[in-house]
Design a protein around this motif. Sequence first.
Motif, PDB file in Angstrom:
ATOM      1  N   THR B 258       0.828  -1.207   0.000  1.00 28.52           N
ATOM      2  CA  THR B 258       0.000   0.000   0.000  1.00 28.52           C
ATOM      3  C   THR B 258       0.862   1.257   0.000  1.00 28.52           C
ATOM      4  OG1 THR B 258      -1.812   1.217   1.044  1.00 28.52           O
ATOM      5  CG2 THR B 258      -0.277   0.107   2.540  1.00 28.52           C
ATOM      6  N   VAL B 259       0.502   2.162  -0.880  1.00 31.24           N
ATOM      7  CA  VAL B 259       1.061   3.509  -0.838  1.00 31.24           C
ATOM      8  C   VAL B 259      -0.028   4.485  -0.397  1.00 31.24           C
ATOM      9  CG1 VAL B 259       2.852   3.052  -2.532  1.00 31.24           C
ATOM     10  CG2 VAL B 259       0.623   3.890  -3.304  1.00 31.24           C
ATOM     11  N   GLY B 260      -1.230   3.960  -0.217  1.00 31.12           N
ATOM     12  CA  GLY B 260      -2.341   4.780   0.257  1.00 31.12           C
ATOM     13  C   GLY B 260      -2.372   4.774   1.773  1.00 31.12           C
ATOM     14  N   SER B 281       3.142  -4.714   2.745  1.00 31.35           N
ATOM     15  CA  SER B 281       4.131  -3.668   2.964  1.00 31.35           C
ATOM     16  C   SER B 281       3.611  -2.303   2.565  1.00 31.35           C
ATOM     17  CB  SER B 281       5.422  -3.992   2.187  1.00 31.35           C
ATOM     18  OG  SER B 281       5.131  -4.267   0.837  1.00 31.35           O
ATOM     19  N   GLY B 282       4.407  -1.300   2.862  1.00 29.42           N
ATOM     20  CA  GLY B 282       4.096   0.071   2.472  1.00 29.42           C
ATOM     21  C   GLY B 282       5.386   0.792   2.159  1.00 29.42           C
TER      22      GLY B 282
END
Lengths: 335, 335
Positions: B258-260, B281-282
């Motif tokens: 996630t990048v959100g 992950s992020g």
Amino acid sequence: MKTVHAYAAKDSTSSLEPFEYSLPEIGPEQVDIRVEFCGICHSDLSMLRNDWGISTYPIVPGHEVVGRVEEVGAMVKSLKPGDRVGLGWFSGSCMTCPQCIGGDQNLCTTGQGTIVGRHGGFADLVRTHWIWATPLPDALPGESAGPLFCGGITVFNPILEFDVRPTDRVGVIGIGGLGHLALQFLNKWGCEVTAFSSNPDKSAELAALGAHRVVNSRDASALKAEAGRFDFIMSTVNVPLEWSDYINALAPRGRLHTVGAVLEPIPVSAFPLIMAQRSISGSPLGSPATTAKMLEFCTRHQIAPLVQEFNMSDANAALNLLEHGSPRYRIVLKA
Amino acid sequence: MKTVHAYAAKDSTSSLEPFEYSLPEIGPEQVDIRVEFCGICHSDLSMLRNDWGISTYPIVPGHEVVGRVEEVGAMVKSLKPGDRVGLGWFSGSCMTCPQCIGGDQNLCTTGQGTIVGRHGGFADLVRTHWIWATPLPDALPGESAGPLFCGGITVFNPILEFDVRPTDRVGVIGIGGLGHLALQFLNKWGCEVTAFSSNPDKSAELAALGAHRVVNSRDASALKAEAGRFDFIMSTVNVPLEWSDYINALAPRGRLHTVGAVLEPIPVSAFPLIMAQRSISGSPLGSPATTAKMLEFCTRHQIAPLVQEFNMSDANAALNLLEHGSPRYRIVLKA
């Protein structure tokens, strides 16, 4: 037809009792192992109690087998009668799916568990597909090697798979059957090793196993003081933890990895992952190739499970110690 | 002293209004950029509204800047007045911590956000540490390049960092400002690209952006039918999803990234991670070195954000479109 003399529970609340069953003629890719030793794993308890809803009865537990090949099927090329081998959680893989042909037989989605819908190693004989009968190096003593084939490979596998590096600062949560092997592996891997233990009285013992540092996992402030430290933390426990503290204990790019099958979902906040590029992951046992590498690593570094030995006929007492006591650190049954 | 002509909100409920502030003499490692264009990102809205509790007022948003270097500090070696550069979320890093000296300036724990406690790019001038002023290749048009420096690098970074491979099957959740760039990157990366979109009417548009497949993310059965398919799924949205369906959509060894910055914790069950060695992950924006690689990749493959242009004096109308409308796909303000 062979008659197998085993120990089985007839339902989820029963003790083990002597149990006999018949094996049909050996298949072309199968191997029969004459059991010499069999470790006991928490998964045996979970399966005996049907905690995961996949048990069938009567159930013969046992998936940390060491023994000698007694018979091999017509197509088996790599083993012969008399070879000393180990057998773990898996005893079959389809051998044709992308995972199997890619060497990840442990990730085969139709893989066969040794004690799932078939009978395991609390017995004088156990059958497996040849791929899961891994030759045991001569240097490794049979009486302690069994636990490597489940507990050992479970913690060795992610170290290799996730590229833990000798320069990493690593932590191990829960120093029992799995954790005491993780400490040994990671120490010989070259890492700075921290043991998260609920029993810091064991500090000297943990140091002897390879821990450079011990953190009391029941001390909330001690845990918070570890913020940002670790490249890799492995959890071997199957109970809910202060997950956010462990995630915050990860350095940038750090990974929190669980091999413990905790049933309650882990609540993962996106922000601590995003800000520091952290990962959360899990893994099962390793592949046959990884298992062989682990055995070689154990040989080179004199790594072995610390075991308490019982006769297989005393399996109920052994299970009772595992469930209600504190075995140091793994129990092995002698056939 | 320089006077900067900017647009600022005086509190979390106000619109932007013209706002002037003074910059002290430039520091030795600093660079002043004459703003030509500035993209608008959802994070600008979040900061204007103080959604993350870190905003200070008056706030000048804007962290997708393209412009020309106007002045450089005495110690700046890599840039000179007139150079065309871009500036994103970060405008400062300590340059001495392990992350900074290791090239991960984006993971500096004391990094300076361009609009956090200082003023951003909705202005005629913006200041930064030189490391975060990345030269813009001549081939990239200034009017559309701004969004690469936040939206673009946010989705490019994990593709590089987590070793997404051209043979991978990948998915992108949410095809907006970030997602439409992720589709382009992953297509040119060589992957099989699936768009998870709540608006499958956009299918032709999504195909043009690089999606080989489109799955309706509001169709629960369509989502479940993707089980086991993906090596990598990137979520660009900041709302809770049917996380377990997406985790189950991962192939063995797959990663849900996630990048959100969704605020509600993601409930992660250990079993689906363990059984198939999956990761969650992020990541934040990329490092300066990765940003430069992204720009080179964009140049080679003619990748560019699709933008709607507004004059900076119409920033309120642009913000309104972002908050309540459906910009296709990113808004850029012309200074």
